[in-house]
Design a protein around this motif. Structure first.
Motif, mmCIF file in Angstrom:
data_model
loop_
_atom_site.group_PDB
_atom_site.id
_atom_site.type_symbol
_atom_site.label_atom_id
_atom_site.label_comp_id
_atom_site.label_asym_id
_atom_site.label_seq_id
_atom_site.Cartn_x
_atom_site.Cartn_y
_atom_site.Cartn_z
ATOM 1 N N ASP A 1 60.429 -5.953 95.267
ATOM 2 C CA ASP A 1 60.970 -6.616 96.455
ATOM 3 C C ASP A 1 60.244 -6.188 97.719
ATOM 4 O OD1 ASP A 1 62.803 -8.146 95.136
ATOM 5 O OD2 ASP A 1 64.478 -6.759 95.443
ATOM 6 N N LYS A 2 59.907 -4.912 97.803
ATOM 7 C CA LYS A 2 59.299 -4.399 99.028
ATOM 8 C C LYS A 2 57.817 -4.760 99.145
ATOM 9 C CE LYS A 2 58.829 -0.384 101.913
ATOM 10 N NZ LYS A 2 59.354 0.889 102.288
ATOM 11 N N TYR A 3 57.034 -4.579 98.061
ATOM 12 C CA TYR A 3 55.585 -4.738 98.138
ATOM 13 C C TYR A 3 55.067 -6.025 97.502
ATOM 14 C CZ TYR A 3 55.814 0.160 99.386
ATOM 15 O OH TYR A 3 56.118 1.334 99.995
ATOM 16 N N ILE B 1 64.849 1.336 86.803
ATOM 17 C CA ILE B 1 65.768 1.278 87.947
ATOM 18 C C ILE B 1 64.991 1.089 89.247
ATOM 19 C CG2 ILE B 1 67.468 2.606 89.279
ATOM 20 C CD1 ILE B 1 68.516 1.620 86.584
ATOM 21 N N VAL B 2 63.874 1.779 89.406
ATOM 22 C CA VAL B 2 63.121 1.785 90.655
ATOM 23 C C VAL B 2 62.234 0.540 90.827
ATOM 24 C CG1 VAL B 2 61.324 3.060 91.908
ATOM 25 C CG2 VAL B 2 63.162 4.290 90.801
ATOM 26 N N THR B 3 61.743 -0.004 89.720
ATOM 27 C CA THR B 3 60.779 -1.107 89.771
ATOM 28 C C THR B 3 61.228 -2.310 90.591
ATOM 29 O OG1 THR B 3 59.793 -0.420 87.694
ATOM 30 C CG2 THR B 3 59.441 -2.697 88.346
ATOM 31 N N PRO B 4 62.456 -2.819 90.437
ATOM 32 C CA PRO B 4 62.840 -3.998 91.237
ATOM 33 C C PRO B 4 62.757 -3.764 92.742
ATOM 34 C CG PRO B 4 64.417 -3.643 89.478
ATOM 35 C CD PRO B 4 63.489 -2.474 89.476
ATOM 36 N N PHE B 5 63.049 -2.562 93.181
ATOM 37 C CA PHE B 5 62.978 -2.262 94.618
ATOM 38 C C PHE B 5 61.530 -2.290 95.115
ATOM 39 C CE2 PHE B 5 66.862 -0.118 93.100
ATOM 40 C CZ PHE B 5 67.770 -0.854 93.824
ATOM 41 N N PHE B 6 60.604 -1.760 94.294
ATOM 42 C CA PHE B 6 59.190 -1.813 94.665
ATOM 43 C C PHE B 6 58.678 -3.246 94.678
ATOM 44 C CE2 PHE B 6 59.069 2.735 93.665
ATOM 45 C CZ PHE B 6 58.260 3.186 94.691
ATOM 46 N N ARG C 1 54.807 -8.442 93.690
ATOM 47 C CA ARG C 1 54.280 -8.260 92.339
ATOM 48 C C ARG C 1 52.753 -8.180 92.337
ATOM 49 N NH1 ARG C 1 56.792 -12.495 88.535
ATOM 50 N NH2 ARG C 1 58.600 -11.181 88.851
#
Length: 134
Positions: free
Chosen positions: A111-113, A104-109, A115
């Motif tokens: 997008d923010k930082y 759940i959290v991975t896509p937000f990271f 790949r």
């Protein structure tokens, strides 16, 4: 199960996850080249649908090949052999919830930082923790 055997198993599983992460990072720059007529080594330019199939198939293949699915399927038996104070069933549920929360959290990271930043940060940390496991 001895400590050395357990340590080898933990390192193997973690290296499998690292390889999976790099497989996901692989598809980004290479697919751009395959979509461009001038840079593609293929005789015909691939479509975006074909590009998504290539990325998905490659990633799924490495996830299955890394052995992480085997660890999940046999998690209860692995936790039984680890002889922990936590019940193996409880540890398996915690493992599943942790992976679900990570998904759940991975896509937000990402997008923010980005790949690349996440991969370049996580690899040294994984290596550090694997080396200092003892």
């Amino acid at each position: 199960m001895s400590l050395d055997s357990l340590q080898r198993n933990v390192i193997t599983v973690n290296l499998g996850h690292i390889m999976t992460g790099y497989s996901i990072g692989w598809s980004s720059p290479e697919l751009v080249k395959l979509l461009d007529a001038e840079q593609s080594p293929l005789p015909d330019v691939i479509t975006t649908t074909e590009a998504s199939w290539i990325a998905s198939s490659f990633t799924a293949g490495l996830i299955i090949g890394s052995g992480s699915m085997c660890v999940l399927f046999y998690a209860t038996m692995i936790f039984e052999n680890a002889v922990s104070s936590v019940a193996p069933e409880t540890a398996s549920i915690v493992l599943g919830l942790t992976q679900f929360a990570g998904a759940i959290v991975t896509p937000f990271f990402i997008d923010k930082y980005g790949r690349r930043t996440l991969l370049m940060t996580s690899l040294p940390l994984c290596c550090l923790f694997l080396v200092s496991y003892r």
